[in-house]
Design a protein around this motif. Sequence first.
Motif, PDB file in Angstrom:
ATOM      1  N   PRO A  63      12.183  23.820   5.400  1.00 29.19           N
ATOM      2  CA  PRO A  63      11.952  22.767   4.412  1.00 29.19           C
ATOM      3  C   PRO A  63      13.003  21.650   4.447  1.00 29.19           C
ATOM      4  CG  PRO A  63      12.613  24.805   3.335  1.00 29.19           C
ATOM      5  CD  PRO A  63      12.396  25.119   4.779  1.00 29.19           C
ATOM      6  N   GLN A  64      14.191  21.952   4.915  1.00 27.83           N
ATOM      7  CA  GLN A  64      15.237  20.933   4.978  1.00 27.83           C
ATOM      8  C   GLN A  64      14.867  19.779   5.907  1.00 27.83           C
ATOM      9  OE1 GLN A  64      15.509  24.063   6.068  1.00 27.83           O
ATOM     10  NE2 GLN A  64      16.252  24.039   8.173  1.00 27.83           N
ATOM     11  N   ASP A  65      13.881  19.969   6.769  1.00 28.29           N
ATOM     12  CA  ASP A  65      13.430  18.910   7.673  1.00 28.29           C
ATOM     13  C   ASP A  65      12.313  18.063   7.070  1.00 28.29           C
ATOM     14  OD1 ASP A  65      15.258  19.824   9.518  1.00 28.29           O
ATOM     15  OD2 ASP A  65      13.787  20.954  10.689  1.00 28.29           O
ATOM     16  N   SER A  66      11.987  18.280   5.811  1.00 25.97           N
ATOM     17  CA  SER A  66      10.888  17.555   5.160  1.00 25.97           C
ATOM     18  C   SER A  66      11.261  16.099   4.919  1.00 25.97           C
ATOM     19  CB  SER A  66      10.548  18.219   3.819  1.00 25.97           C
ATOM     20  OG  SER A  66      10.131  19.546   4.029  1.00 25.97           O
ATOM     21  N   SER A  67      10.231  15.268   4.814  1.00 28.62           N
ATOM     22  CA  SER A  67      10.439  13.851   4.515  1.00 28.62           C
ATOM     23  C   SER A  67       9.235  13.319   3.733  1.00 28.62           C
ATOM     24  CB  SER A  67      10.631  13.047   5.800  1.00 28.62           C
ATOM     25  OG  SER A  67       9.473  13.125   6.612  1.00 28.62           O
ATOM     26  N   VAL A  68       9.472  12.226   3.010  1.00 30.00           N
ATOM     27  CA  VAL A  68       8.445  11.631   2.151  1.00 30.00           C
ATOM     28  C   VAL A  68       8.559  10.119   2.216  1.00 30.00           C
ATOM     29  CG1 VAL A  68       7.597  11.443  -0.226  1.00 30.00           C
ATOM     30  CG2 VAL A  68       8.670  13.557   0.523  1.00 30.00           C
ATOM     31  N   GLN A  69       7.407   9.455   2.161  1.00 34.29           N
ATOM     32  CA  GLN A  69       7.401   8.002   1.957  1.00 34.29           C
ATOM     33  C   GLN A  69       6.201   7.639   1.104  1.00 34.29           C
ATOM     34  OE1 GLN A  69       7.541   6.250   5.834  1.00 34.29           O
ATOM     35  NE2 GLN A  69       5.415   6.688   6.276  1.00 34.29           N
ATOM     36  N   VAL A  70       6.451   6.765   0.135  1.00 33.29           N
ATOM     37  CA  VAL A  70       5.417   6.377  -0.828  1.00 33.29           C
ATOM     38  C   VAL A  70       5.532   4.888  -1.101  1.00 33.29           C
ATOM     39  CG1 VAL A  70       4.572   6.699  -3.188  1.00 33.29           C
ATOM     40  CG2 VAL A  70       5.449   8.656  -1.927  1.00 33.29           C
ATOM     41  N   THR A  71       4.384   4.227  -1.236  1.00 38.11           N
ATOM     42  CA  THR A  71       4.319   2.828  -1.664  1.00 38.11           C
ATOM     43  C   THR A  71       3.465   2.765  -2.921  1.00 38.11           C
ATOM     44  OG1 THR A  71       4.499   2.040   0.613  1.00 38.11           O
ATOM     45  CG2 THR A  71       3.615   0.495  -1.010  1.00 38.11           C
ATOM     46  N   VAL A  72       4.013   2.137  -3.960  1.00 39.94           N
ATOM     47  CA  VAL A  72       3.339   2.024  -5.252  1.00 39.94           C
ATOM     48  C   VAL A  72       2.949   0.571  -5.479  1.00 39.94           C
ATOM     49  CG1 VAL A  72       3.604   2.298  -7.751  1.00 39.94           C
ATOM     50  CG2 VAL A  72       4.643   3.964  -6.200  1.00 39.94           C
ATOM     51  N   ASP A  73       1.707   0.353  -5.865  1.00 40.34           N
ATOM     52  CA  ASP A  73       1.218  -0.967  -6.253  1.00 40.34           C
ATOM     53  C   ASP A  73       1.612  -1.185  -7.719  1.00 40.34           C
ATOM     54  OD1 ASP A  73      -0.241  -3.167  -7.132  1.00 40.34           O
ATOM     55  OD2 ASP A  73      -2.116  -2.511  -6.229  1.00 40.34           O
ATOM     56  N   THR A  74       2.670  -1.968  -7.942  1.00 36.32           N
ATOM     57  CA  THR A  74       3.173  -2.147  -9.313  1.00 36.32           C
ATOM     58  C   THR A  74       2.203  -2.919 -10.197  1.00 36.32           C
ATOM     59  OG1 THR A  74       4.463  -4.092  -8.661  1.00 36.32           O
ATOM     60  CG2 THR A  74       5.603  -1.949  -8.654  1.00 36.32           C
ATOM     61  N   THR A  75       1.265  -3.643  -9.583  1.00 34.12           N
ATOM     62  CA  THR A  75       0.269  -4.366 -10.388  1.00 34.12           C
ATOM     63  C   THR A  75      -0.696  -3.402 -11.060  1.00 34.12           C
ATOM     64  OG1 THR A  75      -1.368  -4.684  -8.622  1.00 34.12           O
ATOM     65  CG2 THR A  75       0.376  -6.345  -8.801  1.00 34.12           C
ATOM     66  N   SER A  76      -0.688  -2.138 -10.624  1.00 35.41           N
ATOM     67  CA  SER A  76      -1.619  -1.146 -11.181  1.00 35.41           C
ATOM     68  C   SER A  76      -1.031  -0.393 -12.382  1.00 35.41           C
ATOM     69  CB  SER A  76      -2.036  -0.146 -10.099  1.00 35.41           C
ATOM     70  OG  SER A  76      -0.972   0.728  -9.767  1.00 35.41           O
ATOM     71  N   LEU A  77       0.097  -0.869 -12.902  1.00 35.87           N
ATOM     72  CA  LEU A  77       0.706  -0.236 -14.072  1.00 35.87           C
ATOM     73  C   LEU A  77      -0.313  -0.134 -15.190  1.00 35.87           C
ATOM     74  CD1 LEU A  77       4.076  -0.566 -15.635  1.00 35.87           C
ATOM     75  CD2 LEU A  77       2.152  -1.317 -17.018  1.00 35.87           C
ATOM     76  N   ASN A  78      -0.350   1.031 -15.846  1.00 37.97           N
ATOM     77  CA  ASN A  78      -1.323   1.270 -16.908  1.00 37.97           C
ATOM     78  C   ASN A  78      -0.659   2.106 -17.996  1.00 37.97           C
ATOM     79  OD1 ASN A  78      -3.429   2.088 -18.547  1.00 37.97           O
ATOM     80  ND2 ASN A  78      -4.782   2.644 -16.859  1.00 37.97           N
ATOM     81  N   SER A  79      -0.442   1.501 -19.173  1.00 36.37           N
ATOM     82  CA  SER A  79       0.118   2.239 -20.307  1.00 36.37           C
ATOM     83  C   SER A  79      -0.911   2.396 -21.422  1.00 36.37           C
ATOM     84  CB  SER A  79       1.373   1.532 -20.842  1.00 36.37           C
ATOM     85  OG  SER A  79       1.015   0.333 -21.508  1.00 36.37           O
ATOM     86  N   ASN A  80      -2.173   2.138 -21.076  1.00 35.41           N
ATOM     87  CA  ASN A  80      -3.278   2.288 -22.020  1.00 35.41           C
ATOM     88  C   ASN A  80      -3.251   1.254 -23.143  1.00 35.41           C
ATOM     89  OD1 ASN A  80      -5.698   3.614 -22.620  1.00 35.41           O
ATOM     90  ND2 ASN A  80      -4.713   4.929 -24.139  1.00 35.41           N
ATOM     91  N   HIS A  81      -2.664   0.084 -22.855  1.00 35.06           N
ATOM     92  CA  HIS A  81      -2.620  -0.994 -23.847  1.00 35.06           C
ATOM     93  C   HIS A  81      -2.510  -2.308 -23.077  1.00 35.06           C
ATOM     94  CE1 HIS A  81      -1.040  -3.595 -27.032  1.00 35.06           C
ATOM     95  NE2 HIS A  81      -1.603  -2.720 -27.880  1.00 35.06           N
ATOM     96  N   ALA A  82      -3.573  -3.090 -23.050  1.00 36.14           N
ATOM     97  CA  ALA A  82      -3.668  -4.274 -22.188  1.00 36.14           C
ATOM     98  C   ALA A  82      -2.546  -5.285 -22.423  1.00 36.14           C
ATOM     99  CB  ALA A  82      -5.029  -4.949 -22.367  1.00 36.14           C
TER     100      ALA A  82
END
Length: 188
Positions: A63-82
């Motif tokens: 597991p020490q050889d694991s890696s991750v990469q993620v890209t988040v679309d910040t325009t998709s923020l949703n707090s349930n209140h427009a």
Amino acid sequence: MKRLAVLLFATLVGASAQAAEYQIDTKGAHAFVQFRIKHLGYSWLYGRFDKFDGSFVYDEAKPQDSSVQVTVDTTSLNSNHAERDKHLRGEDFLNVGKFPTATFKSTSFEPNGDGKALLKGDLTLHGVTKPITIDVSEIGGGKDPWGGYRQGFTGTTEFKLKDFGIDYDLGPASQTVEMILDVEGIRQ
């Protein structure tokens, strides 16, 4: 000698075959990037990002050889209140017109037993890149009903908004945001 070479080759192929790349299952809605921050110190405000993608490499034996990469679309923020979402996407906070994505790329994965680990990496948010540490727990992995193989993790981290150039004053109880990350990946 030839037999030794074949055995060595088989061992190397077997060892490398265990490390697998997983695509984060965002299409099946089996992954979530959520956040919470105190509202004036009186309650929690929860939200999420509805659009993101990424992948990870995981080898249960190493597991020490694991890696991750993620890209988040910040325009998709949703707090349930427009109206609040409009404000959070605006210049006071995420400024999505200028910074439409946030990214995370791991630098290390440090297992510490019982399926838990520290995932370290660089978060780029609001145009600022800083190292963060995510406390990770393995949920599980195995075959799915459609002939594939899945692996799932959950993680949490927190950071100060000011560290990423977001300095809108929400009061002393609302300086730190907590992130809750639930990821299910499909082996490729």
